[in-house]
Write an enzyme that holds these catalytic residues in place. Structure first.
Site, PDB file in Angstrom:
ATOM      1  N   ASP A   1       5.676  30.529   5.142  1.00 13.87           N
ATOM      2  CA  ASP A   1       6.876  29.738   4.895  1.00 13.87           C
ATOM      3  C   ASP A   1       8.078  30.639   5.175  1.00 13.87           C
ATOM      4  O   ASP A   1       7.942  31.837   5.431  1.00 13.87           O
ATOM      5  CB  ASP A   1       6.885  29.161   3.474  1.00 13.87           C
ATOM      6  CG  ASP A   1       7.814  27.944   3.374  1.00 13.87           C
ATOM      7  OD1 ASP A   1       8.665  27.751   4.288  1.00 13.87           O
ATOM      8  OD2 ASP A   1       7.720  27.186   2.401  1.00 13.87           O
TER       9      ASP A   1
HETATM   10  C1  BGC Z   1      10.334  25.158   3.133  1.00 17.99           C
HETATM   11  C2  BGC Z   1       9.373  24.611   4.143  1.00 17.99           C
HETATM   12  C3  BGC Z   1      10.096  24.383   5.451  1.00 17.99           C
HETATM   13  C4  BGC Z   1      10.707  25.687   5.908  1.00 17.99           C
HETATM   14  C5  BGC Z   1      11.412  25.608   7.250  1.00 17.99           C
HETATM   15  C6  BGC Z   1      11.126  26.337   3.659  1.00 17.99           C
HETATM   16  O1  BGC Z   1      12.154  26.693   2.808  1.00 17.99           O
HETATM   17  O2  BGC Z   1       9.615  25.524   1.975  1.00 17.99           O
HETATM   18  O3  BGC Z   1       8.796  23.433   3.664  1.00 17.99           O
HETATM   19  O4  BGC Z   1       9.217  23.881   6.398  1.00 17.99           O
HETATM   20  O5  BGC Z   1      11.657  26.085   4.936  1.00 17.99           O
HETATM   21  O6  BGC Z   1      12.585  24.910   7.179  1.00 17.99           O
END
Ligand code: BGC
Length: 746
Positions: free
Chosen positions: A280
């Site tokens: 993530d």
């Molecule tokens: C979130 C993800 C997301 C990623 C990219 C993160 O903060 O937890 O779900 O896909 O950001 O934007």
């Protein structure tokens, strides 16, 4: 004849293809991957493992792409820019490996569908598939080929802001909806330029964040992990989800981005997943504040050794992986496996053959078909929770309505969280829709009362009450602003924010009937408001077309058929509250509520059973609940047998009849309880459901077949076992009602 000829040629090609598989035992794509990998330097391999956020055509980015130091870019949003960066990757980098562009396209790109929790309320996988397909068509037109969705974290805590992105509390419902979204995003063929690679996220257990506080720690015992949190992910593997994403949380002390048990033992070894796993955002680096790694170098080492293929915005691999390989802390074989997974994604997307996006003058946004599908999705997501005296749908005697409440005309809020690209100016609000559709037939008095959900302005309330007094019925659109749910938007108090509750009480004093419509990112605690309102519709944040959908439901052009994908608590202190709980040794009975207890009562004066003195034991509304404008009668429960062997299926059926005078859809739900087992089982578990549309008076037999696999559970040795003994089963309209039968497994 021509078609026969085509088929014949097709069979010959297929023959060659199969021969090429069998000759060298290799899939042709794997051969290409291996060939490319053999040409790559260590630096180039590591380059593929980095995902960076877009900076347009900055010199830095162009330089990194040309040097082969980036495998993927997220958040770059126009075809000209993505094409130019792609051209640099193809023409200027040594091996010409294409980039893959990613974005969070969660419940729509431009045309916004209901938030995933709302889509789950439809209990109709076609709704989710359509939403994902429309999102894919729109997003791919600007060069995006990978979305970070679906989010399939089972979530039993409405305080958690990300419950909005989830499909709710049940592993089975989440699996069905998640698989439908994967199908919609990925389409028939991932190489089609309008397909997006899906991403099953967040692996795993993120929904169990303590206290519903985002990013918080999780403690998940193995049987619960297997039974509740993992099934949607296993279903995603089976549905060929092209990618997976790690979660932010630590699970039993190990952050997911450094968790070999999750990412290797379960994902790769048990499930044989050959897709790609991305961290993530910054989650590799965040293993430092977690207290799991001393510095970025150790974080890179632990993530790589835990089989995290791509580092999203952590710079850990970019800065440290090469020296870690050279020192032997990470083997080159580990890097090779990661790179193969990344290249496989790019081959699967057809990017080596077709890396560019057609730059269209007119982009396929907000097409009439997409808007229609978004409207149907919003209708199917709307749940009727209360309808005293059948006030809904509004009848022809209604000559004037007061449209009140902060969500009545809040174009940005109704599209909900996680829509970076949805444009509020395209939202049709309830007020817009009611005015457009009914403005020439009835009098519409609009007075928001409160400008936004957290507003406490008393003057606004007075104006709204004055408006309400002039109307036959009050439509009160309450809820939460979009920004109160989603990532990092957890709430400890999940009641209606601001002075909305007070506004409702004042409106009620007018003596006019009140229809309350809740538009929120989570289930809110609305016990008092539900008592006050004459009818309650729950629509979550229903997207671009929320207004027309709600207008159709309120005025009766459409019949609500949504069912709760999550239990609605009376009070936040009941959380976590979910239907599939265990029975305890002292299940709730003889419930004396706090005000029933006489002053000075002795300690032993009330029953010693499992409930809250101030909330009792029941939710406000159970999982699976939702009313209709018609009634459905359930009769004739029949089981194919009262006793089955461990290897036999059992069929359970009943007749469902529409006894009202409206054609409508009903979600027929099948629950099972394994009454005695070596590990205590939940009081009920959803095993199947079927959404059927019945004409007035129509009766239909609904039949479900349960396999031994569906009756089994994970034991303490991480094995699925089916134990002999008694099972109860129910077919019903929600998790708290239904026709009950029993059978024995021998
Ligand atoms: C979130 C993800 C997301 C990623 C990219 C993160 O903060 O937890 O779900 O896909 O950001 O934007």
């Amino acid at each position: 004849m021509i078609s026969f000829y085509k088929k014949f040629i097709g069979y010959i090609c297929l023959g060659f293809l199969l021969a090429s598989f069998t000759n060298d035992g290799n899939d042709p794509t794997e051969a290409k991957i291996n060939e490319l990998l053999s040409k790559m330097t260590l630096e180039e391999k590591i380059g593929q493992m980095n995902q960076l956020t877009g900076t347009g055509l900055s010199d830095d980015m162009k330089g990194l792409v040309a040097a082969g130091k980036v495998g993927s870019i997220l958040n770059e949003l126009d075809a000209k820019t993505t094409n130019e960066l792609q051209r640099i990757a193809i023409e200027n980098s040594r091996l010409g490996i294409p980039l893959v562009f990613a974005r969070d396209v969660v419940h729509g790109f431009k045309t916004i569908f209901p938030i995933p929790l709302g889509q789950a309320a439809s209990w109709n996988p076609q709704v989710a598939e359509n939403g994902a397909r429309v999102a894919a068509m729109e997003a791919s037109s600007v060069g995006i080929r990978w979305t970070f969705a679906p989010m399939i974290d089972v979530s039993r805590d409405p305080r958690w802001g990300r419950i909005a992105e989830s499909c709710g509390e049940d592993p089975y419902l989440t699996s069905v909806m998640g698989v439908a979204m994967i199908k919609g995003f990925q389409g028939e063929d991932l190489t089609d330029p309008s397909s997006l690679a899906a991403c099953a996220k967040h692996f795993a257990g993120y929904g169990a964040s303590e206290a519903g506080k985002d990013y918080n720690t999780t403690w998940i015992p193995e049987p619960q992990l297997r039974e509740v949190f993992l099934p949607p992910f296993e279903a995603a593997v089976k549905a060929n989800a092209a990618t997976f994403m790690c979660s932010f949380n630590d699970i039993n002390g190990v952050p997911s981005s450094g968790n070999p048990y999750l990412n290797k033992t379960i994902l790769r070894d048990e499930w044989k997943y050959d897709g790609m796993l991305v961290s993530d955002w910054g989650s590799i680096e965040q293993m430092i504040p977690h207290g799991f790694c001393a510095d970025l170098k150790e974080a890179a080492e632990k993530a790589a050794n835990a089989a995290v293929d791509m580092d999203m915005m952590g710079y850990a691999y970019m800065v440290h992986l090469e020296e870690l390989v050279k020192s032997g802390a990470v083997s080159e074989k580990t890097v090779d496996e990661a790179v193969k997974n990344i290249l496989r994604l790019k081959f699967r997307l057809g990017l080596f053959d077709n890396p560019y996006t057609e730059e269209k003058e007119i982009l396929p946004f907000y097409t009439p078909e997409a808007l229609q599908m978004a409207k149907e999705a919003a209708i199917e997501s709307t749940i009727l929770l209360k309808n005293d005296k059948n006030i809904l749908p509004l009848n022809d005697n209604i000559k004037s309505v007061a449209v009140i409440g902060p969500l009545s005309d809040a174009p940005a809020d109704q599209i909900g969280t996680w829509c970076f690209d949805g444009e509020p100016e395209h939202s049709v609000t309830p007020l817009n829709a009611i005015q457009a559709e009914y403005g020439n037939k009835i009098k519409i008095i609009a007075e928001k009362g409160l400008a936004y959900s957290r507003d406490k302005d008393q003057q606004g309330i007075s104006r709204a009450v004055a408006a309400a007094q002039q109307a036959d019925v009050i439509l009160f659109f309450a809820g939460e602003e979009a920004v109160l749910s989603g990532e990092a938007r957890s709430r400890a108090d999940i009641s209606l924010p601001g002075a909305q509750s007070q506004l409702l009480s004042e409106l009620k004093k007018s003596g006019k009937p009140v229809v309350m419509v809740v538009m929120a990112g989570r289930p809110l605690t609305i016990q008092k408001e539900t008592e006050e309102a004459d009818a309650v519709l729950y629509s979550f944040h229903a997207g671009t077309m929320a207004g027309p959908a709600l207008a159709d439901v309120i005025f009766g052009k459409a019949v609500p058929s949504g069912k709760l994908p999550v239990t609605m608590p009376r009070m936040v202190g009941q959380v976590p509250i979910y239907y599939a709980h265990k029975n305890t040794g002292r299940p709730a009975s003889n419930i004396d509520l706090i005000d029933d207890i006489p002053v000075g009562a002795e300690q032993t004066s009330i029953g010693f059973t499992s409930y809250h003195l101030d909330a009792g034991d029941s939710p406000l509304f159970p999982f699976g609940y939702g009313l209709s404008y018609t009634n459905f009668e359930y009769t004739d429960l029949k089981l194919s047998s009262n006793e089955i062997d461990k290897n036999q299926n059992i069929t359970i059926r009943c007749t469902v009849k529409n006894t009202g005078n409206r054609e409508a859809a009903e979600v027929v739900q099948l629950y099972v309880r394994n009454v005695v087992a070596s590990l205590v089982r939940p009081v009920k578990e959803l095993k199947d459901f079927n959404k059927v549309t019945l004409k007035p008076g129509e009766a239909r037999e609904i039949s479900f077949t349960l396999t031994p696999e569906q009756l089994s559970f994970w034991d303490l040795n991480n094995k699925r076992v089916l134990e002999t003994g008694l099972f109860h089963c129910w077919i019903g309209t929600n998790s708290a009602e239904g026709l009950q039968g029993s059978f024995t497994v021998r």
